[in-house]
Design a protein around this motif. Structure first.
Motif, PDB file in Angstrom:
ATOM      1  N   ASP A  50       0.623  -1.531   0.362  1.00  0.00           N
ATOM      2  CA  ASP A  50      -0.109   0.305  -0.160  1.00  0.00           C
ATOM      3  C   ASP A  50       0.990   0.847  -0.066  1.00  0.00           C
ATOM      4  O   ASP A  50       0.852   2.316  -0.767  1.00  0.00           O
ATOM      5  N   THR A  51       1.862   1.432   0.630  1.00  0.00           N
ATOM      6  CA  THR A  51       2.616   2.390   0.701  1.00  0.00           C
ATOM      7  C   THR A  51       3.249   2.882  -0.338  1.00  0.00           C
ATOM      8  O   THR A  51       3.276   3.652  -1.346  1.00  0.00           O
ATOM      9  N   PHE A  59       1.955  14.018  -2.206  1.00  0.00           N
ATOM     10  CA  PHE A  59       1.026  14.400  -1.778  1.00  0.00           C
ATOM     11  C   PHE A  59       0.984  13.845  -0.480  1.00  0.00           C
ATOM     12  O   PHE A  59       0.561  13.605   0.288  1.00  0.00           O
ATOM     13  N   PHE A  60       2.134  12.582  -0.466  1.00  0.00           N
ATOM     14  CA  PHE A  60       1.996  11.733   0.012  1.00  0.00           C
ATOM     15  C   PHE A  60       3.463  11.691   0.684  1.00  0.00           C
ATOM     16  O   PHE A  60       4.910  11.733   0.361  1.00  0.00           O
ATOM     17  N   THR A  61       3.764  11.399   2.258  1.00  0.00           N
ATOM     18  CA  THR A  61       5.030  11.636   2.943  1.00  0.00           C
ATOM     19  C   THR A  61       4.619  10.664   4.505  1.00  0.00           C
ATOM     20  O   THR A  61       3.774  11.168   5.007  1.00  0.00           O
ATOM     21  N   SER A  62       5.596   9.526   4.745  1.00  0.00           N
ATOM     22  CA  SER A  62       5.861   9.077   6.373  1.00  0.00           C
ATOM     23  C   SER A  62       5.772   9.714   7.003  1.00  0.00           C
ATOM     24  O   SER A  62       6.288   9.408   8.347  1.00  0.00           O
ATOM     25  N   SER A  90      10.223  -3.105  -3.272  1.00  0.00           N
ATOM     26  CA  SER A  90       9.751  -2.395  -1.967  1.00  0.00           C
ATOM     27  C   SER A  90       9.557  -4.014  -1.338  1.00  0.00           C
ATOM     28  O   SER A  90       8.214  -4.705  -1.942  1.00  0.00           O
ATOM     29  N   GLU A  91       9.369  -4.728  -0.186  1.00  0.00           N
ATOM     30  CA  GLU A  91       9.126  -5.544   0.998  1.00  0.00           C
ATOM     31  C   GLU A  91       9.977  -5.215   2.104  1.00  0.00           C
ATOM     32  O   GLU A  91      10.567  -5.200   2.320  1.00  0.00           O
ATOM     33  N   LEU A  92       8.644  -5.103   3.285  1.00  0.00           N
ATOM     34  CA  LEU A  92       8.830  -4.825   4.779  1.00  0.00           C
ATOM     35  C   LEU A  92       9.919  -5.757   5.475  1.00  0.00           C
ATOM     36  O   LEU A  92       9.803  -7.111   4.237  1.00  0.00           O
ATOM     37  N   ASN A  93      10.944  -5.449   5.643  1.00  0.00           N
ATOM     38  CA  ASN A  93      11.850  -6.498   6.491  1.00  0.00           C
ATOM     39  C   ASN A  93      13.461  -6.832   5.354  1.00  0.00           C
ATOM     40  O   ASN A  93      13.374  -7.872   5.680  1.00  0.00           O
ATOM     41  N   GLN A  94      12.742  -6.272   4.107  1.00  0.00           N
ATOM     42  CA  GLN A  94      14.311  -6.494   2.993  1.00  0.00           C
ATOM     43  C   GLN A  94      14.795  -5.394   2.151  1.00  0.00           C
ATOM     44  O   GLN A  94      15.278  -6.037   2.267  1.00  0.00           O
ATOM     45  N   GLY A  95      13.798  -4.241   2.770  1.00  0.00           N
ATOM     46  CA  GLY A  95      14.183  -2.832   1.976  1.00  0.00           C
ATOM     47  C   GLY A  95      13.999  -2.859   0.861  1.00  0.00           C
ATOM     48  O   GLY A  95      13.511  -3.078   0.630  1.00  0.00           O
TER      49      GLY A  95
END
Length: 181
Positions: A50-51, A59-62, A90-95
């Motif tokens: 999703d991110t 117009f999106f930022t974390s 990108s993948e979570l916890n993978q980079g």
């Protein structure tokens, strides 16, 4: 941005905030096929799908310090407006992996800029991480690896002004040699 090295700085700052322990920057200039390719890879926390879909929206930022996230969208637009393309994975916890490809001689392509200054600024960060920077010009390549430098200098901290200035000059001289030969 006036230089592609500023895009690189912005992306690497994202990698540092994502707690990357190793960041790879690769610049490839291949004049025989009129291509400039810039890729940045990290082993940080990565992004969920999703991110990842939202990150190319300006117009999106974390980040909590501002309301817009222009770095990645501007880098994407720069590549696409110069006869190239942009990839982000990108993948979570993978980079995360980012690649921008440009038509090298496109009239609207901004210069790479002072990459030696950019690397010096990156290495001055308070965060601890290792960096591999490779620059290929046609068939010749230069590589800087902070793991090797730390081993030679017998230190874990490269942030001393003398070391940073040496790294900056080392990169500058080697890139110039690549392009002269």
């Amino acid at each position: 941005m006036k230089e592609l090295s500023l895009h690189i700085l912005d992306i690497v700052q994202n990698s540092i905030q994502a707690k990357a322990s190793h960041i790879e920057i690769f610049i490839e200039e291949d004049l025989s096929i009129n291509r400039l390719r810039i890729s940045i890879k990290d082993d940080g926390i990565g992004m969920d799908q999703d991110t990842l879909q939202k990150v190319i929206d300006p117009f999106f930022t974390s980040r909590t310090t501002r309301k817009v996230g222009l770095g990645i969208p501007f880098f994407k637009e720069a590549a696409e407006s110069c006869g190239g393309f942009f990839v982000i994975k990108s993948e979570l916890n993978q980079g995360t992996y980012i690649e921008a490809v440009f038509q090298h001689n496109h009239i609207d392509r901004v210069p790479i800029g002072k990459i030696h200054d950019t690397i010096m600024v990156i290495l001055h960060s308070d965060q601890q991480f290792d960096l591999t920077y490779r620059h290929r010009y046609n068939q010749k390549e230069f590589k800087l690896d902070t793991i090797e430098i730390k081993s030679i200098l017998e230190t874990e901290d490269l942030r001393s002004p003398d070391i940073l200035i040496w790294i900056k000059e080392y990169i500058h001289e080697n890139i110039n040699e690549l392009k002269e030969s």
